[in-house]
Design a protein around this motif. Structure first.
Motif, PDB file in Angstrom:
ATOM      1  N   VAL A  75      42.141  25.751  24.879  1.00 51.39           N
ATOM      2  CA  VAL A  75      42.004  24.567  25.218  1.00 51.39           C
ATOM      3  C   VAL A  75      43.320  24.631  26.054  1.00 51.39           C
ATOM      4  N   LEU A  76      44.380  25.484  25.715  1.00 56.46           N
ATOM      5  CA  LEU A  76      45.761  25.781  26.195  1.00 56.46           C
ATOM      6  C   LEU A  76      45.400  26.586  27.767  1.00 56.46           C
ATOM      7  N   ILE A  77      44.945  27.635  27.542  1.00 52.01           N
ATOM      8  CA  ILE A  77      44.136  28.419  28.770  1.00 52.01           C
ATOM      9  C   ILE A  77      44.110  27.153  29.503  1.00 52.01           C
ATOM     10  N   PHE A  78      42.858  26.995  29.026  1.00 48.00           N
ATOM     11  CA  PHE A  78      42.102  25.738  30.340  1.00 48.00           C
ATOM     12  C   PHE A  78      43.015  25.122  31.286  1.00 48.00           C
ATOM     13  N   PHE A  79      44.284  23.987  30.673  1.00 48.94           N
ATOM     14  CA  PHE A  79      45.022  23.696  31.007  1.00 48.94           C
ATOM     15  C   PHE A  79      46.325  24.260  32.071  1.00 48.94           C
ATOM     16  N   GLN A  80      46.151  25.735  31.713  1.00 41.83           N
ATOM     17  CA  GLN A  80      46.762  26.252  32.641  1.00 41.83           C
ATOM     18  C   GLN A  80      46.343  26.755  34.039  1.00 41.83           C
ATOM     19  N   PHE A  81      45.128  26.988  33.496  1.00 38.98           N
ATOM     20  CA  PHE A  81      44.140  27.354  35.184  1.00 38.98           C
ATOM     21  C   PHE A  81      44.235  26.029  35.610  1.00 38.98           C
ATOM     22  N   HIS A  82      43.255  25.129  35.211  1.00 39.25           N
ATOM     23  CA  HIS A  82      43.502  23.977  36.025  1.00 39.25           C
ATOM     24  C   HIS A  82      44.976  23.359  36.575  1.00 39.25           C
ATOM     25  N   ALA A  83      46.121  23.507  36.288  1.00 39.39           N
ATOM     26  CA  ALA A  83      47.018  23.383  36.736  1.00 39.39           C
ATOM     27  C   ALA A  83      47.705  24.528  38.014  1.00 39.39           C
ATOM     28  N   ALA A  84      47.368  25.510  37.699  1.00 38.32           N
ATOM     29  CA  ALA A  84      47.235  26.462  38.300  1.00 38.32           C
ATOM     30  C   ALA A  84      46.550  26.096  39.486  1.00 38.32           C
ATOM     31  N   LEU A  85      45.532  25.979  39.869  1.00 36.77           N
ATOM     32  CA  LEU A  85      43.990  25.961  40.756  1.00 36.77           C
ATOM     33  C   LEU A  85      44.209  24.548  41.807  1.00 36.77           C
ATOM     34  N   ALA A  86      44.986  23.764  40.300  1.00 33.68           N
ATOM     35  CA  ALA A  86      45.398  22.607  41.627  1.00 33.68           C
ATOM     36  C   ALA A  86      46.170  22.780  42.439  1.00 33.68           C
ATOM     37  N   MET A  87      47.754  23.877  41.503  1.00 31.08           N
ATOM     38  CA  MET A  87      48.892  24.383  42.448  1.00 31.08           C
ATOM     39  C   MET A  87      48.454  24.810  43.764  1.00 31.08           C
ATOM     40  N   MET A  88      47.186  25.847  43.358  1.00 31.52           N
ATOM     41  CA  MET A  88      47.088  26.897  45.048  1.00 31.52           C
ATOM     42  C   MET A  88      45.547  26.405  46.032  1.00 31.52           C
ATOM     43  N   ASN A  89      44.939  25.006  45.102  1.00 26.05           N
ATOM     44  CA  ASN A  89      44.669  24.021  46.256  1.00 26.05           C
ATOM     45  C   ASN A  89      45.481  22.994  47.240  1.00 26.05           C
ATOM     46  N   SER A 147      48.470  24.771  48.668  1.00 24.41           N
ATOM     47  CA  SER A 147      49.115  25.436  48.861  1.00 24.41           C
ATOM     48  C   SER A 147      48.838  26.568  49.998  1.00 24.41           C
ATOM     49  N   PRO A 148      49.263  27.551  50.581  1.00 21.74           N
ATOM     50  CA  PRO A 148      49.581  27.747  51.495  1.00 21.74           C
ATOM     51  C   PRO A 148      48.274  29.551  51.421  1.00 21.74           C
ATOM     52  N   TYR A 149      48.436  29.613  50.604  1.00 27.97           N
ATOM     53  CA  TYR A 149      47.724  31.198  50.232  1.00 27.97           C
ATOM     54  C   TYR A 149      45.992  30.645  49.998  1.00 27.97           C
ATOM     55  N   ASN A 150      45.320  32.357  50.496  1.00 25.68           N
ATOM     56  CA  ASN A 150      43.655  32.142  51.226  1.00 25.68           C
ATOM     57  C   ASN A 150      43.771  32.562  49.204  1.00 25.68           C
ATOM     58  N   VAL A 151      43.231  32.237  48.219  1.00 29.06           N
ATOM     59  CA  VAL A 151      42.527  32.202  47.133  1.00 29.06           C
ATOM     60  C   VAL A 151      41.450  31.858  47.252  1.00 29.06           C
ATOM     61  N   GLN A 152      40.566  32.973  46.937  1.00 27.60           N
ATOM     62  CA  GLN A 152      39.087  32.321  46.945  1.00 27.60           C
ATOM     63  C   GLN A 152      38.498  33.560  45.709  1.00 27.60           C
ATOM     64  N   PHE A 153      36.999  32.783  44.813  1.00 30.46           N
ATOM     65  CA  PHE A 153      36.189  33.955  44.118  1.00 30.46           C
ATOM     66  C   PHE A 153      35.306  32.828  44.161  1.00 30.46           C
ATOM     67  N   SER A 154      34.136  33.528  44.026  1.00 30.73           N
ATOM     68  CA  SER A 154      32.387  33.667  43.055  1.00 30.73           C
ATOM     69  C   SER A 154      32.368  33.828  41.968  1.00 30.73           C
ATOM     70  N   LEU A 155      31.421  33.089  41.153  1.00 29.34           N
ATOM     71  CA  LEU A 155      31.133  34.309  39.896  1.00 29.34           C
ATOM     72  C   LEU A 155      30.006  35.075  40.429  1.00 29.34           C
ATOM     73  N   PRO A 156      30.034  36.203  39.372  1.00 22.59           N
ATOM     74  CA  PRO A 156      29.307  37.259  40.240  1.00 22.59           C
ATOM     75  C   PRO A 156      27.850  37.415  38.946  1.00 22.59           C
ATOM     76  N   PHE A 157      27.096  36.281  39.263  1.00 19.41           N
ATOM     77  CA  PHE A 157      25.788  36.217  38.683  1.00 19.41           C
ATOM     78  C   PHE A 157      25.411  37.639  38.459  1.00 19.41           C
ATOM     79  N   VAL A 158      24.968  38.080  37.306  1.00 20.63           N
ATOM     80  CA  VAL A 158      23.184  38.980  38.170  1.00 20.63           C
ATOM     81  C   VAL A 158      22.134  38.426  39.361  1.00 20.63           C
ATOM     82  N   GLY A 159      22.210  39.379  39.657  1.00 20.04           N
ATOM     83  CA  GLY A 159      21.132  39.253  41.042  1.00 20.04           C
ATOM     84  C   GLY A 159      22.263  39.354  42.260  1.00 20.04           C
TER      85      GLY A 159
END
Length: 252
Positions: free
Chosen positions: A135-149, A151-163
Motif C-alpha cells: 500500500v505504501l509503495i502504491f501511494f508513492q508510485f501513484h504520486a510519482a506517476l501523477a507528477m510525471m504526467n 512534467s516535460p519528461y518523456n516517460v513511457q512503458f507497457s506491460l511485457p506480457f507473454v507473447g
C-alpha cells in the motif's frame, strides 16, 4: 486497525510478503484506480460540470511543473482522486482473497462446486490480500506517476506480457496472425502485448492539449473502448498550443 488492537487483520510482517500481496496486488490497484477514475474524469468534462470543477486544473495547457501542476485542482476533484485511490486499495484487499477462495473451492469441489454455492466458508472475502508495504509503495508510485504526467519528461512503458513483440520479436507468427483477424484481432493483440496498459506522459499531455481525449491516467483501456484515445501529435510549445486553442474558438 493497528491502534484498536486488530493487528492480526493486517498483513504487515516482512515474512508475510508474497508475489500475490505485492506484485499482483499492485497490478490490481493500478487497474482498479483507472477503472473508476477514467469515467469520473470523463464526467467532470461534461459541459454542465466542467466550468464549476475541472476547468481550474486545465488552466495550465502545457503542464511542466510536476506535482505543482498535478495538485493544482479543485477540492472536489481532489476528494474524487482520494476516493479512487482508496477504492483501488480496497479492490485489491477483497479481490485477491476472493480469487484464493475460488481456487480452493475448485480444488475441493471442482468447477461445479464453485457454481453450486453451498455451505462453503466465505470468511476469506473479508480482506487480507494486500501487504501494508505494498500500500505504501502504491501511494508513492501513484504520486510519482501523477507528477510525471505533468512534467516535460518523456516517460513511457507497457506491460511485457507473454507473447509481446518485446519478448519474442515483431515478426512473431502469432502476432502477425492476430493482425489478420477482422474486428477483434487488433484488440486481442493489444491485450496480449500489454499495449492496453501503456503508460506514457505523452497521453496526458495530449489530454491537456485536447480536453476531450485520453481520460485515463495509466491504462488507456477506457479511452480505447470509448473512442476517446488519441496518439501523441509531436512536441509543441505552450505558445503554439494556446494559439491553436484560440484558432479553434474563432472557427466555432
Amino acid at each position: 486497525v493497528w491502534q484498536g488492537g486488530h493487528q492480526q487483520l493486517l498483513t504487515w510482517k516482512l515474512t508475510q510478503l508474497t508475489p500475490g500481496n505485492t506484485i499482483l496486488a499492485l497490478g490490481i490497484m493500478f487497474l482498479s484506480m483507472d477503472m473508476l477514475y477514467a469515467p469520473l474524469h470523463h464526467l467532470l468534462h461534461l459541459p454542465s460540470l466542467y466550468p464549476l470543477i475541472h476547468k481550474h486544473h486545465h488552466r495550465q495547457h502545457f503542464p511542466t511543473r510536476g506535482y505543482l501542476d498535478a495538485g493544482n485542482e479543485h477540492p472536489i476533484e481532489h476528494m474524487i482522486g482520494v476516493m479512487c485511490t482508496w477504492f483501488a486499495v480496497c479492490m485489491a484487499e477483497i479481490v485477491l482473497p476472493t480469487i484464493g477462495m475460488c481456487f480452493d473451492k475448485v480444488k475441493e469441489c471442482g468447477i461445479i462446486g464453485l457454481l453450486d454455492g453451498g455451505d462453503y466458508n466465505m470468511t476469506r472475502t473479508k480482506g487480507g490480500g494486500v501487504h501494508a508495504l505494498t500500500v505504501l509503495i502504491f501511494f508513492q508510485f501513484h504520486a510519482a506517476l501523477a507528477m510525471m504526467n505533468h512534467s516535460p519528461y518523456n516517460v513511457q512503458f507497457s506491460l511485457p506480457f507473454v507473447g509481446s513483440a518485446s519478448l519474442f520479436g515483431a515478426e512473431n507468427k502469432l502476432l502477425r496472425w492476430l493482425d489478420e483477424i477482422p474486428f477483434v484481432g487488433k484488440w486481442v493483440k493489444r491485450i496480449v502485448t500489454g499495449q492496453w496498459f501503456k503508460y506514457s506522459v505523452e497521453h496526458h499531455e495530449m489530454h491537456h492539449r485536447k480536453f476531450n481525449f485520453n481520460y485515463g491516467q495509466y491504462c488507456m483501456f477506457y479511452d480505447l473502448w470509448m473512442g476517446t484515445f488519441i496518439e501523441y501529435e509531436g512536441p509543441k510549445s505552450a505558445g503554439e498550443i494556446e494559439a491553436g486553442k484560440k484558432k479553434g474558438l474563432k472557427e466555432k
